[in-house]
Design a protein around this motif. Structure first.
Motif, PDB file in Angstrom:
ATOM      1  N   HIS A  26       0.788  -1.054  -0.109  1.00 51.56           N
ATOM      2  CA  HIS A  26      -0.096   0.055   0.075  1.00 51.56           C
ATOM      3  C   HIS A  26       0.889   1.148  -0.177  1.00 51.56           C
ATOM      4  N   ALA A  27       2.116   1.166   0.536  1.00 49.54           N
ATOM      5  CA  ALA A  27       2.886   2.306   0.840  1.00 49.54           C
ATOM      6  C   ALA A  27       3.508   2.452  -0.795  1.00 49.54           C
ATOM      7  N   VAL A  28       3.814   1.544  -1.490  1.00 54.24           N
ATOM      8  CA  VAL A  28       4.472   1.809  -2.665  1.00 54.24           C
ATOM      9  C   VAL A  28       3.153   2.349  -3.783  1.00 54.24           C
ATOM     10  N   ALA A  29       2.023   1.789  -3.470  1.00 51.05           N
ATOM     11  CA  ALA A  29       1.066   2.182  -4.282  1.00 51.05           C
ATOM     12  C   ALA A  29       0.441   3.715  -4.039  1.00 51.05           C
ATOM     13  N   GLU A  30       0.554   4.149  -2.742  1.00 50.45           N
ATOM     14  CA  GLU A  30       0.311   5.690  -2.585  1.00 50.45           C
ATOM     15  C   GLU A  30       1.532   6.378  -2.860  1.00 50.45           C
ATOM     16  N   VAL A  31       2.745   5.994  -2.853  1.00 51.74           N
ATOM     17  CA  VAL A  31       3.713   6.598  -3.478  1.00 51.74           C
ATOM     18  C   VAL A  31       3.674   6.841  -4.890  1.00 51.74           C
ATOM     19  N   GLY A  32       3.274   5.693  -5.682  1.00 55.21           N
ATOM     20  CA  GLY A  32       3.144   5.652  -7.304  1.00 55.21           C
ATOM     21  C   GLY A  32       2.057   6.682  -7.634  1.00 55.21           C
ATOM     22  N   ALA A  38       1.553  14.309  -9.735  1.00 56.78           N
ATOM     23  CA  ALA A  38       2.462  15.182  -9.964  1.00 56.78           C
ATOM     24  C   ALA A  38       3.214  15.339 -11.252  1.00 56.78           C
ATOM     25  N   GLY A  39       2.914  14.178 -12.035  1.00 57.79           N
ATOM     26  CA  GLY A  39       3.402  14.177 -13.585  1.00 57.79           C
ATOM     27  C   GLY A  39       4.461  13.329 -13.768  1.00 57.79           C
ATOM     28  N   PHE A  40       4.995  12.444 -12.770  1.00 53.41           N
ATOM     29  CA  PHE A  40       5.998  11.472 -13.032  1.00 53.41           C
ATOM     30  C   PHE A  40       5.331  10.215 -13.866  1.00 53.41           C
ATOM     31  N   ARG A  41       6.140   9.944 -14.572  1.00 55.78           N
ATOM     32  CA  ARG A  41       5.977   8.627 -15.645  1.00 55.78           C
ATOM     33  C   ARG A  41       6.108   7.406 -14.974  1.00 55.78           C
ATOM     34  N   ARG A  42       5.044   6.499 -14.881  1.00 60.32           N
ATOM     35  CA  ARG A  42       5.237   5.137 -14.374  1.00 60.32           C
ATOM     36  C   ARG A  42       5.933   4.222 -15.591  1.00 60.32           C
ATOM     37  N   LEU A  43       7.102   3.824 -15.048  1.00 62.12           N
ATOM     38  CA  LEU A  43       8.063   3.065 -16.159  1.00 62.12           C
ATOM     39  C   LEU A  43       8.097   1.594 -15.585  1.00 62.12           C
ATOM     40  N   SER A  44       8.006   0.843 -16.806  1.00 64.42           N
ATOM     41  CA  SER A  44       8.553  -0.560 -16.211  1.00 64.42           C
ATOM     42  C   SER A  44       9.969  -1.256 -16.580  1.00 64.42           C
ATOM     43  N   GLU A  45      10.439  -1.801 -15.755  1.00 60.42           N
ATOM     44  CA  GLU A  45      11.773  -2.337 -15.656  1.00 60.42           C
ATOM     45  C   GLU A  45      11.929  -3.403 -17.142  1.00 60.42           C
ATOM     46  N   VAL A  60       8.641   0.311 -10.021  1.00 60.02           N
ATOM     47  CA  VAL A  60       8.377  -0.331  -9.029  1.00 60.02           C
ATOM     48  C   VAL A  60       8.891  -1.745  -9.306  1.00 60.02           C
ATOM     49  N   ARG A  61       9.519  -2.088  -8.033  1.00 58.93           N
ATOM     50  CA  ARG A  61      10.000  -3.590  -8.148  1.00 58.93           C
ATOM     51  C   ARG A  61       9.205  -4.481  -6.982  1.00 58.93           C
ATOM     52  N   GLY A  62       8.642  -5.742  -7.494  1.00 61.30           N
ATOM     53  CA  GLY A  62       8.178  -6.540  -6.487  1.00 61.30           C
ATOM     54  C   GLY A  62       7.027  -5.987  -5.650  1.00 61.30           C
ATOM     55  N   GLY A  63       6.415  -4.886  -5.902  1.00 61.20           N
ATOM     56  CA  GLY A  63       5.288  -4.354  -5.390  1.00 61.20           C
ATOM     57  C   GLY A  63       5.724  -3.802  -3.783  1.00 61.20           C
TER      58      GLY A  63
END
Ligand SMILES: [Zn+2]
Length: 410
Positions: A26-32, A38-45, A60-63
């Motif tokens: 949930h912390a990672v989801a909230e940060v994401g 704020a306009g940051f792009r979600r990227l995939s490894e 994000v790695r491993g959730g």
């Protein structure tokens, strides 16, 4: 004089952030979500990246781990990386795979202890259940069951007469099992059905193929004390540092250096996992960010040599009832500034030069840092700092905000 801490937007935001993050996932989801807003792009490894200077993104790695960045105007080979690291996990109780059991007329839950739990603080608290499940179609879903799902009851003092003089000892296997319900004829807890119902949209319980489920304190974070200047909350270690790092990155403008925030899972269990601070997660990211600029064969070595990592974790404030537990010269006080954590045996990564860099940053922000050194006759905790420093050869400073009761359920 009453200070109006409740009106401070950053403080209120911290409380909301912690409440939104009962688990690392949930912390990672909230940060994401906040980064995307704020306009940051979600990227995939998994994908190829093509980014321009000054661009902002996250991965994000491993959730449970997440890293966000704002590329600098200059190549990191010339201007370096400025990195803040923290961790998303907190010690807690987690459900074992075959969690449902009955005993003495109660439906109970089999739990495993995650990290260095202060067991007694989990007794007699209203506990919720949250985490993630993986469905048969491969999708991962976060969930939180409604209300206070269970409780680990204390033993009555009449049945434990010596507890106040002899101390409370708890067996993690047999004495920390939460009570979730009374046994009724014709049906157990039906946990999988409850999880499916919490997901909504007619999800079939049989579709749940995997899960990582944590217990958490359901009492919301709050401001307390006679002047409202104290924060009463679960998971301050280390969501408070995650929130500070995120807030700083969101407020940062363009600069020559590339700014990175990396928030790791698994700090509480030693960090040596595929997504922890002992993993190549940060190194892989820094290499890919460097590749967004014209390449030179010595670029990464130059970038690392010109970089600084701030390892942000919470620090032990002196406890008024146990002042002797601290070194007399190094007793951090609440409300008296951030803490530089020093350990000659490198349980903290701070050294003279990195401490000086942090003091300069504090002076720039108009705050005065304190220092913490553990007593020589007591053990010392550690952080992601020395692990990240050793893995990458990064100059690192270990810092944190002072708190009490670490790592209490609340
Ligand atoms: Zn911590």
């Amino acid at each position: 004089m009453l200070a109006d801490h409740a009106a401070d937007p950053l403080t209120r935001d911290l409380l909301a952030f912690i409440e939104a993050a009962p688990t690392p996932y949930h912390a990672v989801a909230e940060v994401g979500a906040r980064l995307e807003q704020a306009g940051f792009r979600r990227l995939s490894e998994r994908d190829a990246w093509s980014l321009a200077p000054a661009e902002r993104g996250f991965v994000v790695r491993g959730g449970g781990s997440i890293a966000a960045f704002r590329l600098g105007k200059k190549s990191p080979a010339d201007a370096g990386f400025v990195i803040v690291g923290a961790h998303t996990d907190s010690p807690n109780l987690r459900l074992k795979p075959n969690a449902e059991l009955t005993a003495s007329g109660y439906e109970q839950l089999a739990v495993e202890v995650y990290g260095g739990v202060l067991l007694s603080t989990w007794l007699d608290r209203d506990l919720g259940l949250a985490g993630r499940v993986v469905l048969a179609d491969g999708s991962t879903r976060l969930l939180k069951l409604p209300g206070s799902f269970c409780r680990v009851p204390n033993l009555a003092i009449h049945l434990n007469r010596d507890v106040n003089s002899g101390g409370l000892t708890l067996n993690a296997q047999t004495q920390m099992l939460p009570v979730a319900a009374l046994v009724h004829d014709g049906g157990g807890l039906e946990l999988r059905e409850r999880l499916a119902a919490a997901l909504g949209e007619g999800v079939d319980a049989r579709a749940i193929q995997g899960s990582d489920l944590c217990l958490f304190d359901t009492q919301p974070p709050a401001l307390g004390g006679a002047r409202g200047e104290l924060i009463f909350s679960a998971r301050l270690d280390n969501l408070a540092s995650c929130h500070a790092a995120l807030s700083a990155l969101l407020a940062a403008g363009d600069a020559d250096a590339t700014r990175v925030v990396v928030l790791y899972d698994h700090e509480e269990v030693g960090s040596e996992t595929a997504i922890g601070a002992g993993s190549p997660f940060l190194e892989a990211l820094l290499l890919r960010l460097l590749a967004c600029y014209p390449a030179t064969s010595d670029g990464f070595a130059r970038a690392i040599a010109g970089s600084l990592m701030v390892s942000a974790d919470m620090a032990h404030a002196v406890h008024p009832n146990y002042p002797d537990k601290h070194d007399k010269q190094h007793r951090p006080l609440l409300g008296k500034g951030p803490v530089l954590k020093v350990n000659a045996n490198q349980r903290y990564a701070t050294d003279g030069p990195s401490a000086a860099r942090f003091r300069a940053a504090c002076a720039h922000a108009g705050v005065e840092p304190q220092t913490f050194v553990a007593r020589n006759d007591m053990g010392c905790g550690s952080t992601i700092g020395p692990i990240a420093a050793a893995g990458l050869g990064l100059r690192t400073v270990d810092v944190g905000n002072p708190m009490l009761s670490m790592p209490s359920c609340r």
